[in-house]
Write a protein that holds these residues in place. Structure first.
Motif, PDB file in Angstrom:
ATOM      1  N   PRO A 310      16.480  -1.106   7.257  1.00  7.67           N
ATOM      2  CA  PRO A 310      17.732  -1.577   6.643  1.00  7.67           C
ATOM      3  C   PRO A 310      18.249  -2.874   7.249  1.00  7.67           C
ATOM      4  N   ASN A 311      18.098  -3.032   8.563  1.00  6.38           N
ATOM      5  CA  ASN A 311      18.538  -4.258   9.249  1.00  6.38           C
ATOM      6  C   ASN A 311      17.436  -4.713  10.187  1.00  6.38           C
ATOM      7  N   PRO A 312      16.422  -5.387   9.667  1.00  4.29           N
ATOM      8  CA  PRO A 312      15.315  -5.798  10.545  1.00  4.29           C
ATOM      9  C   PRO A 312      15.777  -6.807  11.589  1.00  4.29           C
ATOM     10  N   GLN A 313      15.422  -6.517  12.844  1.00  4.04           N
ATOM     11  CA  GLN A 313      15.855  -7.357  13.957  1.00  4.04           C
ATOM     12  C   GLN A 313      14.707  -8.134  14.591  1.00  4.04           C
ATOM     13  N   THR A 314      13.501  -7.610  14.493  1.00  9.24           N
ATOM     14  CA  THR A 314      12.362  -8.221  15.176  1.00  9.24           C
ATOM     15  C   THR A 314      11.421  -8.838  14.157  1.00  9.24           C
ATOM     16  N   PRO A 315      10.554  -9.753  14.587  1.00  5.32           N
ATOM     17  CA  PRO A 315       9.547 -10.299  13.660  1.00  5.32           C
ATOM     18  C   PRO A 315       8.633  -9.227  13.093  1.00  5.32           C
ATOM     19  N   GLU A 316       8.325  -8.195  13.886  1.00  3.17           N
ATOM     20  CA  GLU A 316       7.475  -7.122  13.364  1.00  3.17           C
ATOM     21  C   GLU A 316       8.137  -6.399  12.201  1.00  3.17           C
ATOM     22  N   GLN A 317       9.428  -6.093  12.331  1.00  3.21           N
ATOM     23  CA  GLN A 317      10.136  -5.396  11.266  1.00  3.21           C
ATOM     24  C   GLN A 317      10.287  -6.273  10.028  1.00  3.21           C
ATOM     25  N   ARG A 318      10.545  -7.539  10.198  1.00  5.99           N
ATOM     26  CA  ARG A 318      10.660  -8.437   9.040  1.00  5.99           C
ATOM     27  C   ARG A 318       9.322  -8.595   8.328  1.00  5.99           C
ATOM     28  N   THR A 319       8.247  -8.644   9.091  1.00  2.00           N
ATOM     29  CA  THR A 319       6.918  -8.736   8.474  1.00  2.00           C
ATOM     30  C   THR A 319       6.593  -7.466   7.693  1.00  2.00           C
ATOM     31  N   PHE A 320       6.918  -6.310   8.274  1.00  2.00           N
ATOM     32  CA  PHE A 320       6.670  -5.059   7.563  1.00  2.00           C
ATOM     33  C   PHE A 320       7.502  -4.973   6.289  1.00  2.00           C
ATOM     34  N   ASN A 321       8.754  -5.353   6.350  1.00  2.00           N
ATOM     35  CA  ASN A 321       9.601  -5.302   5.153  1.00  2.00           C
ATOM     36  C   ASN A 321       9.047  -6.188   4.046  1.00  2.00           C
ATOM     37  N   ARG A 322       8.506  -7.321   4.431  1.00  2.00           N
ATOM     38  CA  ARG A 322       7.976  -8.223   3.411  1.00  2.00           C
ATOM     39  C   ARG A 322       6.782  -7.608   2.699  1.00  2.00           C
ATOM     40  N   LEU A 323       5.877  -6.987   3.431  1.00  2.00           N
ATOM     41  CA  LEU A 323       4.716  -6.366   2.797  1.00  2.00           C
ATOM     42  C   LEU A 323       5.125  -5.107   2.026  1.00  2.00           C
ATOM     43  N   GLN A 324       6.018  -4.319   2.589  1.00  2.00           N
ATOM     44  CA  GLN A 324       6.438  -3.095   1.906  1.00  2.00           C
ATOM     45  C   GLN A 324       7.119  -3.422   0.581  1.00  2.00           C
ATOM     46  N   GLU A 325       7.955  -4.427   0.557  1.00  2.00           N
ATOM     47  CA  GLU A 325       8.633  -4.809  -0.687  1.00  2.00           C
ATOM     48  C   GLU A 325       7.652  -5.419  -1.683  1.00  2.00           C
ATOM     49  N   ALA A 326       6.649  -6.130  -1.182  1.00  4.57           N
ATOM     50  CA  ALA A 326       5.655  -6.703  -2.080  1.00  4.57           C
ATOM     51  C   ALA A 326       4.843  -5.622  -2.777  1.00  4.57           C
ATOM     52  N   LEU A 327       4.481  -4.574  -2.055  1.00  5.17           N
ATOM     53  CA  LEU A 327       3.713  -3.489  -2.667  1.00  5.17           C
ATOM     54  C   LEU A 327       4.587  -2.569  -3.505  1.00  5.17           C
ATOM     55  N   ARG A 328       5.848  -2.408  -3.096  1.00  7.66           N
ATOM     56  CA  ARG A 328       6.748  -1.547  -3.865  1.00  7.66           C
ATOM     57  C   ARG A 328       7.114  -2.165  -5.212  1.00  7.66           C
ATOM     58  N   LYS A 329       6.893  -3.443  -5.376  1.00  4.89           N
ATOM     59  CA  LYS A 329       7.224  -4.090  -6.646  1.00  4.89           C
ATOM     60  C   LYS A 329       6.310  -3.637  -7.782  1.00  4.89           C
ATOM     61  N   ASP A 330       5.310  -2.814  -7.487  1.00  6.47           N
ATOM     62  CA  ASP A 330       4.476  -2.283  -8.578  1.00  6.47           C
ATOM     63  C   ASP A 330       5.310  -1.496  -9.575  1.00  6.47           C
ATOM     64  N   VAL A 331       6.195  -0.644  -9.074  1.00  6.92           N
ATOM     65  CA  VAL A 331       7.012   0.153  -9.991  1.00  6.92           C
ATOM     66  C   VAL A 331       8.084  -0.709 -10.646  1.00  6.92           C
ATOM     67  N   GLU A 332       8.535  -1.752  -9.973  1.00  3.02           N
ATOM     68  CA  GLU A 332       9.477  -2.678 -10.616  1.00  3.02           C
ATOM     69  C   GLU A 332       8.790  -3.417 -11.761  1.00  3.02           C
ATOM     70  N   ARG A 333       7.548  -3.817 -11.543  1.00  2.10           N
ATOM     71  CA  ARG A 333       6.798  -4.441 -12.635  1.00  2.10           C
ATOM     72  C   ARG A 333       6.603  -3.476 -13.791  1.00  2.10           C
ATOM     73  N   LEU A 334       6.416  -2.192 -13.469  1.00  8.29           N
ATOM     74  CA  LEU A 334       6.217  -1.206 -14.517  1.00  8.29           C
ATOM     75  C   LEU A 334       7.402  -1.161 -15.465  1.00  8.29           C
ATOM     76  N   PHE A 335       8.615  -1.082 -14.943  1.00  6.22           N
ATOM     77  CA  PHE A 335       9.786  -1.028 -15.812  1.00  6.22           C
ATOM     78  C   PHE A 335       9.943  -2.316 -16.619  1.00  6.22           C
ATOM     79  N   GLY A 336       9.590  -3.445 -16.018  1.00  7.61           N
ATOM     80  CA  GLY A 336       9.628  -4.688 -16.778  1.00  7.61           C
ATOM     81  C   GLY A 336       8.606  -4.711 -17.902  1.00  7.61           C
ATOM     82  N   ILE A 337       7.410  -4.174 -17.661  1.00  7.97           N
ATOM     83  CA  ILE A 337       6.373  -4.129 -18.695  1.00  7.97           C
ATOM     84  C   ILE A 337       6.777  -3.198 -19.832  1.00  7.97           C
TER      85      ILE A 337
END
Length: 581
Positions: A310-337
């Motif tokens: 929820p509040n990434p403080q370290t570079p490791e947490q920010r990097t993980f959030n970026r990849l997690q959100e990139a992969l989670r966008k599959d279901v967001e793309r689904l609703f758009g399709i």
């Protein structure tokens, strides 16, 4: 009127008072019912059929509607169609092959088959009704909008849409709306491990479908915080946006957490029915068997969910959030399709009941999966993936990267790293020569470990039908516990094997399995069998409690996210390259 006893206290004639009140109430109800029946008979005239003065049917010329459809998209009299397959798919939202498959399956059903009326005139062709249905689903138009093209009345098109949704859910639902099979789970795990998140089964999220025809009496239930009335749709999909779970019909006033608690998928997870526990994955040296879904931050911190920090403080947490959100966008793309392909879900729904909306949602999901099935071989994500390019799941010679194959050899891995390098878990019926972090298979040999480290170095337990020297000795039983260089063995007749729960060659306490021959009392007799004590079977209620505790464990959620965070940060260069411009 005077009744005896009324001159005394008030409680002397309670029975008389009660009977009078009940009789008056029953008389009032009977009179109200009589008046209602009389009013219904007055305002509802008896159907009299074709009589003088009634409006005749419009001369729609059904043959002309069929002729226009055949001329435009299929060709008549040897002439090519006016519009090609590309224009057909653009207007009907599905490929020609999918449309014809549905047409062949439905054309002989009672409503759809072409009939002849009492005057001997042929009625509407099934192709006209099916085209009208796809026009409603594709463009979200009203039922009478396609009348001028397909030559069908509003009531006929409305009935066709209703019966079409029921047909699709009953006939194609078991095939296209179901949990993934074992082979599909293996493919999903292998692909997500390659993308950087081993053990991920897909993405989960919710969306709203506005309901313009919601009754005012139910507005408080279905009206959300934006003031619009809607229903909620929960879906799970993979990278190809193939829908494995869709749950619709919850009121729009509920948030994603309330919808989750109503979802059948949640009930299956907390009761231990889903996901299957015989798939393991290794992240950051820790092996787990509970697969998970990617969700956003609103969902609870359950062990089968992975949410961003929820509040990434370290570079490791920010990097993980970026990849997690990139992969989670599959279901967001689904609703758009879904809303872009089938405009019936883009516009506010005109249907009057929630069950009709649920059937329509499931029909759209089935049609979407049929389109994905016809197209996914050409998806860009598959052209990037080495998993699909290899032509198999969990290739040989250490190219596993998350694959699970019953015939994998030479280190097919499951933990996001080749098993030959010591980071993956060899999983398979015939896995051999794997020196990974965890070995699990019916024929694991040559030191396949299962305890977080190579079995040959101690600390691992081989779980298989046959073990060799240097690994965990388990001739016919199961190796349990960690020990010295020889591993921990329990059961079997190997010379010099480790005792139950002890350590071989390390001074551990226990009787060697090979030294039991002198206990038979006479030469030639086999030694007595030494095995672990039987475990009492767990009751169904206790099994559900244990599964619920594992699924809702917040500590396991945090530990899994920390392991994934370290794993992603260590390989951030390769994992984030597809998402960096």
């Amino acid at each position: 009127m005077a009744l005896s006893g009324w001159e005394e206290d008030e409680g002397a004639n309670d029975d008389v008072t009660t009977s009078v009140v009940v009789a008056a109430h029953v008389a009032t109800l009977l009179e109200a019912r009589r008046r209602a029946l009389a009013a219904a008979q007055i305002h509802r005239p008896r159907y009299r059929g074709s009589v003088p003065g009634r409006i005749p049917n419009r001369p729609r010329n059904f043959a002309l509607g069929l002729q226009c459809i055949l001329r435009d998209y299929f060709g008549v009299d040897g002439l090519p169609p006016v519009f090609g397959r590309e224009q057909f798919e653009r207007r009907f939202r599905v490929p020609m092959s999918v449309f014809l498959r549905i047409y062949r399956a439905i054309k002989d059903r009672p409503f759809w088959v072409q009939r002849v009326n009492a005057t001997g005139q042929p009625q509407a062709h099934p192709l006209q009704k099916l085209v009208a249905v796809f026009r409603v689903l594709a463009y979200g138009e009203s039922y009478d909008r396609a009348d001028e093209y397909v030559r069908l009345s509003r009531s006929t098109i409305a009935t066709a849409v209703k019966l079409f949704t029921e047909f699709m859910v009953d006939d194609f639902g078991p095939l296209y709306l179901r949990p993934p099979t074992r082979r599909e789970i293996e493919s999903i795990l292998a692909r997500n491990a390659e993308r950087g998140l081993p053990g991920c089964l897909g993405s989960l999220d919710c969306s709203h479908w506005e309901w313009s025809s919601c009754p005012k009496a139910r507005a408080g239930t279905y009206q959300g915080r934006d003031g619009r009335r809607s229903i909620v749709i929960e879906a799970i999909c993979d990278e190809d946006t193939w829908i494995y779970h869709i749950f619709a019909g919850s009121p729009g006033s509920l948030n994603d957490i309330n919808v989750l608690y109503q979802s059948p998928m949640y009930m299956d997870v907390v009761t231990g029915k889903w996901p299957p526990r015989d798939f393991s994955f290794t992240v950051n040296g820790n092996t787990r068997t509970l697969l998970y879904y990617l969700v956003d931050g609103i969902y609870p911190r359950f062990a089968f969910f992975v949410a961003p920090y929820p509040n990434p403080q370290t570079p490791e947490q920010r990097t993980f959030n970026r990849l997690q959100e990139a992969l989670r966008k599959d279901v967001e793309r689904l609703f758009g399709i879904l809303t872009a392909r089938f405009h019936v879900m883009l516009h506010p729904c005109r249907m009057w009941t929630v069950p009709r909306m649920v059937l329509t949602t499931q029909t759209v999901a089935i049609l979407h999966n049929m389109v994905v099935e016809a197209r996914r071989d050409n998806f860009l994500s598959r052209s990037r993936s080495t998993h699909y390019g290899a032509g198999g799941v969990g290739g040989a010679d250490g190219a596993g990267g998350g694959g699970v194959d019953p015939d994998a050899t030479d280190g097919a891995g499951v933990g996001g790293a080749p098993a030959g390098g010591g980071g993956g878990a060899a999983v398979g019926v015939g896995a051999a020569d794997a020196v990974g972090g965890a070995g699990l298979g019916a024929g694991a040999a040559d030191g396949a470990g299962a305890g977080g480290g190579p079995a040959g170095d101690g600390g691992g337990a081989a779980l298989g039908a046959a073990g060799e020297a240097g690994g965990a000795g388990a001739g016919t039983g199961v190796a349990v516990g960690g020990g010295g260089p020889g591993g921990a063995g329990e059961g079997g007749d190997e010379a010099g094997g480790a005792g139950a729960g002890g350590a071989a060659d390390g001074g551990g306490a226990g009787a060697a399995a090979g030294g039991l021959a002198d206990l038979g009392g006479a030469p030639g007799y086999p030694p007595p069998a030494v095995g672990a004590a039987g475990v009492a079977p767990m009751s169904e209620f206790m099994r559900i409690l244990v599964a619920t505790g594992e699924a809702k464990c917040r500590e396991e959620h945090e530990a899994l996210r920390e392991d994934l965070c370290a794993h992603v940060f260590a390989q951030r260069g390769d994992l984030l390259s597809p998402y960096v411009d």
